[in-house]
Design a protein around this motif. Structure first.
Motif, PDB file in Angstrom:
ATOM      1  N   UNK A 278     -17.268   4.239   4.230  1.00 16.62           N
ATOM      2  CA  UNK A 278     -16.761   5.174   5.241  1.00 16.62           C
ATOM      3  C   UNK A 278     -15.598   4.556   6.011  1.00 16.62           C
ATOM      4  N   UNK A 279     -15.732   3.300   6.390  1.00  7.68           N
ATOM      5  CA  UNK A 279     -14.674   2.617   7.129  1.00  7.68           C
ATOM      6  C   UNK A 279     -13.428   2.432   6.257  1.00  7.68           C
ATOM      7  N   UNK A 280     -13.616   2.094   4.991  1.00  8.92           N
ATOM      8  CA  UNK A 280     -12.477   1.960   4.073  1.00  8.92           C
ATOM      9  C   UNK A 280     -11.739   3.284   3.916  1.00  8.92           C
ATOM     10  N   UNK A 281     -12.495   4.352   3.695  1.00  2.93           N
ATOM     11  CA  UNK A 281     -11.882   5.672   3.528  1.00  2.93           C
ATOM     12  C   UNK A 281     -11.098   6.054   4.778  1.00  2.93           C
ATOM     13  N   UNK A 282     -11.635   5.743   5.944  1.00  2.00           N
ATOM     14  CA  UNK A 282     -10.949   6.048   7.201  1.00  2.00           C
ATOM     15  C   UNK A 282      -9.626   5.268   7.296  1.00  2.00           C
ATOM     16  N   UNK A 283      -9.675   3.971   6.990  1.00  2.00           N
ATOM     17  CA  UNK A 283      -8.468   3.145   7.081  1.00  2.00           C
ATOM     18  C   UNK A 283      -7.403   3.588   6.084  1.00  2.00           C
ATOM     19  N   UNK A 284      -7.814   3.962   4.892  1.00  2.00           N
ATOM     20  CA  UNK A 284      -6.872   4.414   3.865  1.00  2.00           C
ATOM     21  C   UNK A 284      -6.240   5.736   4.279  1.00  2.00           C
ATOM     22  N   UNK A 285      -7.043   6.615   4.852  1.00  2.00           N
ATOM     23  CA  UNK A 285      -6.547   7.927   5.270  1.00  2.00           C
ATOM     24  C   UNK A 285      -5.515   7.805   6.402  1.00  2.00           C
ATOM     25  N   UNK A 286      -5.653   6.789   7.249  1.00  2.00           N
ATOM     26  CA  UNK A 286      -4.715   6.585   8.357  1.00  2.00           C
ATOM     27  C   UNK A 286      -3.316   6.232   7.878  1.00  2.00           C
ATOM     28  N   UNK A 287      -3.205   5.604   6.719  1.00  2.00           N
ATOM     29  CA  UNK A 287      -1.911   5.193   6.181  1.00  2.00           C
ATOM     30  C   UNK A 287      -1.306   6.372   5.427  1.00  2.00           C
ATOM     31  N   UNK A 288      -0.111   6.713   5.759  1.00  2.00           N
ATOM     32  CA  UNK A 288       0.548   7.839   5.104  1.00  2.00           C
ATOM     33  C   UNK A 288       0.765   7.584   3.622  1.00  2.00           C
ATOM     34  N   UNK A 289       0.641   8.620   2.792  1.00  2.00           N
ATOM     35  CA  UNK A 289       0.794   8.447   1.345  1.00  2.00           C
ATOM     36  C   UNK A 289       2.232   8.098   0.933  1.00  2.00           C
ATOM     37  N   UNK A 290       3.187   8.369   1.809  1.00  2.00           N
ATOM     38  CA  UNK A 290       4.584   8.081   1.474  1.00  2.00           C
ATOM     39  C   UNK A 290       4.938   6.610   1.682  1.00  2.00           C
ATOM     40  N   UNK A 291       4.125   5.904   2.418  1.00  2.00           N
ATOM     41  CA  UNK A 291       4.386   4.480   2.676  1.00  2.00           C
ATOM     42  C   UNK A 291       4.038   3.680   1.424  1.00  2.00           C
ATOM     43  N   UNK A 292       5.024   2.980   0.875  1.00  2.00           N
ATOM     44  CA  UNK A 292       4.816   2.228  -0.364  1.00  2.00           C
ATOM     45  C   UNK A 292       5.200   0.767  -0.182  1.00  2.00           C
ATOM     46  N   UNK A 293       4.814  -0.014  -1.170  1.00  2.00           N
ATOM     47  CA  UNK A 293       5.144  -1.437  -1.180  1.00  2.00           C
ATOM     48  C   UNK A 293       5.412  -1.824  -2.630  1.00  2.00           C
ATOM     49  N   UNK A 294       6.297  -2.804  -2.824  1.00  2.00           N
ATOM     50  CA  UNK A 294       6.576  -3.293  -4.176  1.00  2.00           C
ATOM     51  C   UNK A 294       5.389  -4.097  -4.672  1.00  2.00           C
ATOM     52  N   UNK A 295       5.046  -3.886  -5.919  1.00  2.00           N
ATOM     53  CA  UNK A 295       3.933  -4.596  -6.529  1.00  2.00           C
ATOM     54  C   UNK A 295       4.375  -5.107  -7.887  1.00  2.00           C
ATOM     55  N   UNK A 296       3.763  -6.158  -8.316  1.00  2.00           N
ATOM     56  CA  UNK A 296       4.095  -6.691  -9.636  1.00  2.00           C
ATOM     57  C   UNK A 296       4.800  -8.016  -9.533  1.00  2.00           C
ATOM     58  N   UNK A 297       5.493  -8.342 -10.569  1.00  2.00           N
ATOM     59  CA  UNK A 297       6.140  -9.637 -10.671  1.00  2.00           C
ATOM     60  C   UNK A 297       7.655  -9.506 -10.545  1.00  2.00           C
ATOM     61  N   UNK A 298       8.284 -10.613 -10.273  1.00  2.00           N
ATOM     62  CA  UNK A 298       9.733 -10.614 -10.185  1.00  2.00           C
ATOM     63  C   UNK A 298      10.360 -11.093 -11.492  1.00  2.00           C
ATOM     64  N   UNK A 299       9.533 -11.301 -12.504  1.00  2.00           N
ATOM     65  CA  UNK A 299      10.050 -11.715 -13.812  1.00  2.00           C
ATOM     66  C   UNK A 299      10.801 -10.567 -14.469  1.00  2.00           C
ATOM     67  N   UNK A 300      11.685 -10.944 -15.349  1.00  2.00           N
ATOM     68  CA  UNK A 300      12.427  -9.931 -16.099  1.00  2.00           C
ATOM     69  C   UNK A 300      11.731  -9.727 -17.434  1.00  2.00           C
ATOM     70  N   UNK A 301      11.449  -8.477 -17.754  1.00  2.00           N
ATOM     71  CA  UNK A 301      10.799  -8.120 -19.009  1.00  2.00           C
ATOM     72  C   UNK A 301      11.776  -8.300 -20.173  1.00  2.00           C
ATOM     73  N   UNK A 302      11.260  -8.347 -21.424  1.00  2.00           N
ATOM     74  CA  UNK A 302      12.148  -8.486 -22.590  1.00  2.00           C
ATOM     75  C   UNK A 302      13.210  -7.388 -22.690  1.00  2.00           C
ATOM     76  N   UNK A 303      12.911  -6.211 -22.159  1.00  2.00           N
ATOM     77  CA  UNK A 303      13.895  -5.121 -22.228  1.00  2.00           C
ATOM     78  C   UNK A 303      14.920  -5.182 -21.097  1.00  2.00           C
ATOM     79  N   UNK A 304      14.820  -6.224 -20.243  1.00  2.00           N
ATOM     80  CA  UNK A 304      15.800  -6.406 -19.179  1.00  2.00           C
ATOM     81  C   UNK A 304      15.398  -5.800 -17.844  1.00  2.00           C
ATOM     82  N   UNK A 305      14.271  -5.094 -17.792  1.00  2.00           N
ATOM     83  CA  UNK A 305      13.812  -4.503 -16.540  1.00  2.00           C
ATOM     84  C   UNK A 305      12.876  -5.467 -15.830  1.00  2.00           C
TER      85      UNK A 305
END
Length: 184
Positions: free
Chosen positions: A40-67
């Motif tokens: 219940x507390x987790x659901x409440x905390x998640x709901x408080x954060x707007x869905x438009x707020x994002x953060x970068x995730x993943x690695x900073x390595x370059x993939x074989x295709x250059x991305x």
């Protein structure tokens, strides 16, 4: 002779206290209640954060295709946000109390304290006093996070509906499955 009686009495008292503590830590009602309160507390905390707020995730390595292997994920589902929330969430177990469910007559933990963003919170804090009564619930909450942290992250990343049921019944088995009539 009096010293032996005193030592015996102290030993008996120590045994009584330690057996009740162990029993309280392993109480299935407490662990089920803590799991549901945690969800219940987790659901409440998640709901408080707007869905438009994002953060970068993943690695900073370059993939074989250059991305780059980075992608944007909702902040509320990021490991950073969830780790921060899970570090502090069990302190909120003091906001719950054990009650009898009016329908099933079973013991349940129910939130009684207002949240910080509710207007009555300031008035409530004037009369709030700390109690050790919630310690078993807090211990159970911390134990659940320690044992099921990966499952919690996974369920939230999958946008699992009914987080309490998925975590507390299906993943951990801490709460019993409801029967055909919806009763536990």
């Amino acid at each position: 002779m009096a010293v032996l009686q005193l030592e015996g009495l102290l030993l008996l008292l120590l045994l009584a206290l330690s057996s009740s503590t162990v029993k309280g830590q392993r109480d299935p009602e407490v662990f089920c209640g803590a799991c549901k309160a945690l969800a219940e507390e987790l659901a409440y905390d998640i709901k408080k954060i707007g869905p438009k707020r994002t953060v970068n995730s993943g690695t900073f390595r370059i993939n074989p295709d250059g991305t780059r292997g980075k992608k944007k994920v909702p902040f509320a589902k990021s490991e950073t946000f969830l780790t921060d929330v899970l570090e502090k969430i069990c302190d909120r177990m003091n906001d719950y109390q054990l009650q009898d469910d009016p329908v099933t007559q079973k013991k349940i933990f129910k939130r009684y304290a207002p949240r910080k963003d509710e207007p009555i919170y300031a008035e409530y804090k004037k009369y709030f006093f700390y109690s050790d009564a919630y310690k078993p619930l807090k211990y159970a909450c911390e134990t659940i996070i320690e044992q099921y942290e990966d499952e919690i992250f996974s369920l939230i990343a999958q946008e699992a509906d009914f987080l309490a049921d998925k975590l507390c019944i299906e993943k951990s088995g801490l709460c019993p499955k409801p029967d055909a009539h919806g009763e536990l």
